[in-house]
Design a protein around this motif. Structure first.
Motif, PDB file in Angstrom:
ATOM      1  N   LYS A  41       1.158   7.802   2.345  1.00  0.00           N
ATOM      2  CA  LYS A  41       0.068   8.663   3.038  1.00  0.00           C
ATOM      3  C   LYS A  41       0.172   9.943   2.079  1.00  0.00           C
ATOM      4  O   LYS A  41       1.298  10.409   1.805  1.00  0.00           O
ATOM      5  CB  LYS A  41      -0.024   8.639   4.236  1.00  0.00           C
ATOM      6  CG  LYS A  41      -0.500   7.294   5.111  1.00  0.00           C
ATOM      7  CD  LYS A  41      -1.745   6.893   4.779  1.00  0.00           C
ATOM      8  CE  LYS A  41      -1.918   5.563   5.514  1.00  0.00           C
ATOM      9  NZ  LYS A  41      -3.574   5.151   5.254  1.00  0.00           N
ATOM     10  N   LYS A  80      -9.237  10.616  -2.663  1.00  0.00           N
ATOM     11  CA  LYS A  80      -9.100   9.352  -2.021  1.00  0.00           C
ATOM     12  C   LYS A  80      -7.606   9.132  -1.891  1.00  0.00           C
ATOM     13  O   LYS A  80      -6.822   9.284  -2.967  1.00  0.00           O
ATOM     14  CB  LYS A  80      -9.796   8.215  -2.837  1.00  0.00           C
ATOM     15  CG  LYS A  80     -10.032   6.951  -2.185  1.00  0.00           C
ATOM     16  CD  LYS A  80     -10.963   5.820  -2.702  1.00  0.00           C
ATOM     17  CE  LYS A  80     -10.785   4.661  -2.304  1.00  0.00           C
ATOM     18  NZ  LYS A  80     -11.775   3.682  -2.900  1.00  0.00           N
ATOM     19  N   GLU A  81      -6.985   8.511  -0.881  1.00  0.00           N
ATOM     20  CA  GLU A  81      -5.867   8.093  -0.737  1.00  0.00           C
ATOM     21  C   GLU A  81      -5.673   6.795  -1.784  1.00  0.00           C
ATOM     22  O   GLU A  81      -6.370   5.997  -1.847  1.00  0.00           O
ATOM     23  CB  GLU A  81      -5.464   7.688   0.864  1.00  0.00           C
ATOM     24  CG  GLU A  81      -5.479   8.805   1.590  1.00  0.00           C
ATOM     25  CD  GLU A  81      -4.167   9.281   1.861  1.00  0.00           C
ATOM     26  OE1 GLU A  81      -3.335   8.973   1.175  1.00  0.00           O
ATOM     27  OE2 GLU A  81      -4.115  10.375   2.668  1.00  0.00           O
ATOM     28  N   SER A 115      -3.315   4.722  -1.264  1.00  0.00           N
ATOM     29  CA  SER A 115      -3.003   3.637  -0.485  1.00  0.00           C
ATOM     30  C   SER A 115      -4.200   2.827  -0.002  1.00  0.00           C
ATOM     31  O   SER A 115      -4.176   1.636   0.258  1.00  0.00           O
ATOM     32  CB  SER A 115      -2.500   4.192   0.836  1.00  0.00           C
ATOM     33  OG  SER A 115      -3.376   4.924   1.591  1.00  0.00           O
ATOM     34  N   GLU A 116      -5.304   3.081  -0.572  1.00  0.00           N
ATOM     35  CA  GLU A 116      -6.635   2.290  -0.481  1.00  0.00           C
ATOM     36  C   GLU A 116      -7.065   1.701  -1.693  1.00  0.00           C
ATOM     37  O   GLU A 116      -7.865   0.842  -1.625  1.00  0.00           O
ATOM     38  CB  GLU A 116      -7.775   3.364  -0.027  1.00  0.00           C
ATOM     39  CG  GLU A 116      -7.767   4.163   1.175  1.00  0.00           C
ATOM     40  CD  GLU A 116      -8.711   4.963   1.584  1.00  0.00           C
ATOM     41  OE1 GLU A 116      -9.950   4.689   1.021  1.00  0.00           O
ATOM     42  OE2 GLU A 116      -8.646   5.951   2.375  1.00  0.00           O
ATOM     43  N   TYR A 117      -6.101   1.858  -2.703  1.00  0.00           N
ATOM     44  CA  TYR A 117      -6.638   0.940  -3.770  1.00  0.00           C
ATOM     45  C   TYR A 117      -5.646  -0.282  -4.092  1.00  0.00           C
ATOM     46  O   TYR A 117      -4.500  -0.140  -4.030  1.00  0.00           O
ATOM     47  CB  TYR A 117      -6.235   1.750  -5.139  1.00  0.00           C
ATOM     48  CG  TYR A 117      -7.298   2.874  -5.413  1.00  0.00           C
ATOM     49  CD1 TYR A 117      -8.372   2.811  -6.073  1.00  0.00           C
ATOM     50  CD2 TYR A 117      -7.095   4.279  -4.830  1.00  0.00           C
ATOM     51  CE1 TYR A 117      -9.209   3.576  -6.264  1.00  0.00           C
ATOM     52  CE2 TYR A 117      -8.055   5.266  -4.815  1.00  0.00           C
ATOM     53  CZ  TYR A 117      -9.161   4.819  -5.703  1.00  0.00           C
ATOM     54  OH  TYR A 117     -10.362   5.825  -5.879  1.00  0.00           O
TER      55      TYR A 117
END
Length: 778
Positions: free
Chosen positions: A43, A148-149, A151-153
């Motif tokens: 994060k 945008k994080e 970790s969302e990709y």
């Protein structure tokens, strides 16, 4: 074989299936998972944009960057990466982020300049190494949104699976192949490829290339061309995947070929057009020829560009100056590749052999489509229109089977519709004859390991899952195990036991022997020569067991053994290379080692003692004088007969051989195991009445053969004569050139006690018959 869930998801929708379920399913269908690696971006690591980048005034390698992370104010971050530049999208770790290594990002001053975060490399994010600097983001991983994080990709948060494949599963050496098997196992259809829009082409490939193949080949080729305008860059998604498969290629086009190969299983080569063309506007001719090793050579104006699926020469390899590039996709029968590549150690080969010798993807257009999809997103690459191809017209193997027989083989009932569905998902073309209840399955070319109904059965069991087949009690009804092989083993074992029981020791020698020593014994060498012998002394296939036995005997004698008895069971080879099994026996020196029971020096072994030992081992034998064996004494050698058939020879080793090898008196015997008779012992009724024995001393010439006397007596066919044997030979000066031979006769009747008159009458009959041979009583 390395796959990732995200990569796999491009061919089959596994987004709602956990990676643990995928691994479990792979194991159940015979694709063993060797390892699983998960990548998770921490994060507080977000998408950032480098608005400006200036050199640090107090450092020669640090840069002061202004980074936009979607907040009101841009962050000032000091970065030491050599590739950082303004205008880049980057992975930015915010204050408070904890890196995979455990490092916590805090506000800091570097050489007096405040830094509020960190620009990250791939390895610092826990990913595989991509370069020596920071990881530059692009929209191949998804739409880039500042702040945008990461970790969302999904591309960056992937699971890497390494699968161990058996050599016959070359069809699974690609993402497409693994997806095909999982499609059948999960009952999920493969995704249809999205057709890309055709762009304006430079010119048709036919203007620069012509392909010819004069001979029928067991393979196919497909050629396309591209032109490079500027430097080609590989997108981040592709770079991450290439890093996962440890791609070592440096040229971006070669990287793209490696990516397409790993995705589809198609073998690619790239050629620099200008290195083989006379001019840029020239047209080249590609000729595909069958080489001496059976492989398919690619030629241009007699210049060899390589062998399909085996290696590429340096004639037209691409480099940083290449502009017009020919792309070749090829498929060759894996048997052809394996024989050519591994039949000769000096044959050049590269990493493509591993895949092509196990079976690459024969649908070349699939690989080309994936490759040019990759090229289409790069404006530096202009594709040529059209393609040149050579297709092979080999027919698919058709396997016919009955579903009932297949279920019986599997051990449980499987609905015919289920069988058909599984095979279709695995790529088989299916035809059904409803009347005969037969299923005809056309085997796809990429499954060259499917040869018969048993292989079809294995595929069905693999996809259904062995754990889903109910267990049944084993039904075992045994038939007689005795066959020729077992009987031969038992007979040889019995002979070995008997030989050991009478004092022989078993030897085991090499199947090779010294050609020089064999020649000295009179044996002709085997025509089948050993190309790479152990050493010069073991450079020929042995035609006899005797030479090794003599060598072993010589070593034992030199180690102070007084009595040596050896035997061996082994294979020998005739002059023409015919293999057979032999029993060899040797006795040398004294009859036995000196002991208190037999005195300080027992008698030497002699011919009769040795022959009696052989008879005790193999059963009753007959000896006939012979002089055929050159290394045996001409006075003490004989052929051995059993039931009227010659099975070997016996005799004393020639004196010259004994002296040359420092041996005492030595006797040898060699028997052909296949010629020996092992008849069942039949119990016969024995006489309850007493036997009567008589001795006859006959005067015969010294050179008169006992065999003549034996045959003469046997021709009388005297029923009461149980046996007769020579028991003594006597000679003195009164007999001159004659000797006295004493023969013991044993008489017995099965129904009565013989009277003296009856025995005397039989003796008179024998003596009168022998007188016809000139033999009288002493």
């Amino acid at each position: 074989m390395i796959i990732s869930k995200n990569w796999l998801n491009e061919r089959i929708d596994v987004s709602n299936i956990s990676v643990d379920e995928i691994c479990q399913k792979l194991n159940s269908i015979g694709l063993e998972v060797d390892s699983l690696t998960k990548f998770n971006i921490p994060k507080n690591i977000v998408v950032g944009y480098v608005k400006s980048c200036v050199n640090h005034e107090n450092s020669d390698h640090l840069h002061v960057c202004e980074v936009d992370v979607g907040k009101d104010e841009a962050l000032q971050i000091v970065c030491g990466a050599p590739n950082v530049a303004a205008g880049q999208f980057v992975a930015c770790a915010l204050i408070g982020a904890v890196m995979p290594s455990g490092l916590e990002i805090k506000a800091a001053k570097l050489r007096g300049v405040a830094s509020s975060g960190m620009l990250c490399s791939a390895t610092e994010l826990g990913l595989l190494k991509l370069n020596d600097g920071i990881m530059v983001l692009d929209e191949s991983i998804g739409k880039l949104v500042l702040g945008k994080e990461l970790s969302e990709y999904e591309v960056l948060n992937d699971e890497l699976i390494e699968v161990e494949l058996t050599p016959n599963r070359g069809d699974c050496l690609s993402i497409n192949g693994i997806a095909r098997d999982l499609s059948a196992a999960f009952d999920i259809p493969l995704k249809e490829r999205v057709q890309r829009e055709e762009e304006e082409k430079l010119l048709g490939i036919g203007r620069i290339l012509s392909v010819h193949c004069d001979e029928k080949i067991d393979g196919s080729f497909l050629f396309r061309a591209i032109e490079l305008k500027d430097e080609v860059e590989i997108c981040l998604r592709t770079s991450l995947r290439l890093a996962s498969i440890e791609c070592n290629s440096s040229h971006p086009i070669q990287k793209a070929l490696d990516y397409a190969t790993h995705t589809t299983g198609v073998i690619f080569r790239a050629y620099d057009f200008e290195k083989i063309a006379k001019s840029k506007d020239d047209k080249i001719n590609i000729d595909i020829k069958i080489e001496k090793n059976g492989s398919y050579g690619i030629y241009c104006d007699e210049k060899c560009l390589g062998q399909a699926g085996i290696y590429q020469t340096d004639v037209a390899k691409i480099d940083e100056n290449s502009k017009v590039i020919l792309i070749e996709a090829s498929y060759s029968n894996p048997v052809v590749v394996a024989n050519a590549a591994h039949g000769d150690k000096s044959q050049p080969k590269d990493e493509a052999v591993y895949r092509s010798s196990r079976g690459s993807e024969p649908k070349l257009s699939l690989g080309m489509d994936v490759l040019f999809d990759l090229f289409s997103i790069n404006k530096s690459i202009t594709p040529y229109a059209g393609a040149s191809q050579v297709l092979f017209d080999k027919e698919q193997n058709i396997i016919s089977f009955n579903c009932a027989d297949l279920c019986n083989m599997i051990g449980t009932d499987v609905a015919p519709n289920e069988v058909v569905k599984i095979l279709k998902k695995l790529g088989f073309d299916i035809n059904i004859n409803s009347e005969q209840e037969q299923i005809y399955a056309k085997v796809p070319f990429y499954r060259h390991d499917i040869l018969n109904t048993h292989d079809i059965c294995e595929e069905i069991v693999r996809i259904i899952g062995i754990d889903n087949i109910p267990s049944k009690p084993l039904k075992f009804s045994e038939k007689n195990r005795i066959n020729d092989t077992f009987s031969s083993y038992q007979h040889s074992k019995n002979i070995r036991y008997k030989a050991a029981s009478v004092g022989f020791f078993e030897c085991v020698h090499y199947i090779f022997d010294s050609a020089e020593e064999l020649l000295s014994l009179g044996f002709k060498p085997c025509k089948a020569e050993i190309v790479n012998p152990i050493n010069n002394e073991l450079a020929a296939l042995k035609p006899t067991l005797i030479n090794h036995l003599l060598n072993s005997c010589e070593r034992n004698i030199k180690n102070s053994k007084k009595s040596v008895k050896l035997f061996e069971l082994g294979d020998v080879f005739s002059e023409n290379g015919e293999q057979s099994s032999k029993f060899g026996f040797l006795a040398s020196g004294l009859k036995s080692e000196p002991t208190l029971l037999n005195g300080a020096k027992p008698l030497d072994i002699d011919f009769f003692e040795f022959a009696n030992l052989i008879q005790n081992i193999i059963g009753k034998i007959e000896l006939k004088k012979s002089d055929k064996v050159p290394f045996l004494s001409e006075f003490e050698q004989a052929e051995i007969y059993q039931n009227g058939e010659c099975i070997g020879y016996i005799g004393r080793v020639d004196l010259n051989v004994e002296l040359r090898r420092d041996l005492p008196r030595t006797y040898v015997c060699e028997l052909d195991f296949a010629s020996m008779k092992f008849e069942d012992k039949i119990a016969k009724v024995y006489s309850k009445f007493p036997s009567v024995s008589r001795d006859l001393s006959l005067v015969i010439q010294k050179d008169f053969a006992y065999l003549n006397i034996k045959n003469c007596i046997e021709e009388l066919k005297i029923g009461a004569l149980k046996e007769f044997l020579p028991v003594d030979i006597y000679a003195d000066e009164n007999l001159g050139d004659k000797v006295s031979l004493t023969i013991k006769f044993t008489f017995q009747d099965a129904n009565k006690t013989l009277e003296d008159e009856e025995v005397s009458s039989i003796i008179d009959n024998i003596t009168s018959t022998l007188e016809k041979l000139g033999i009288g009583l002493r």
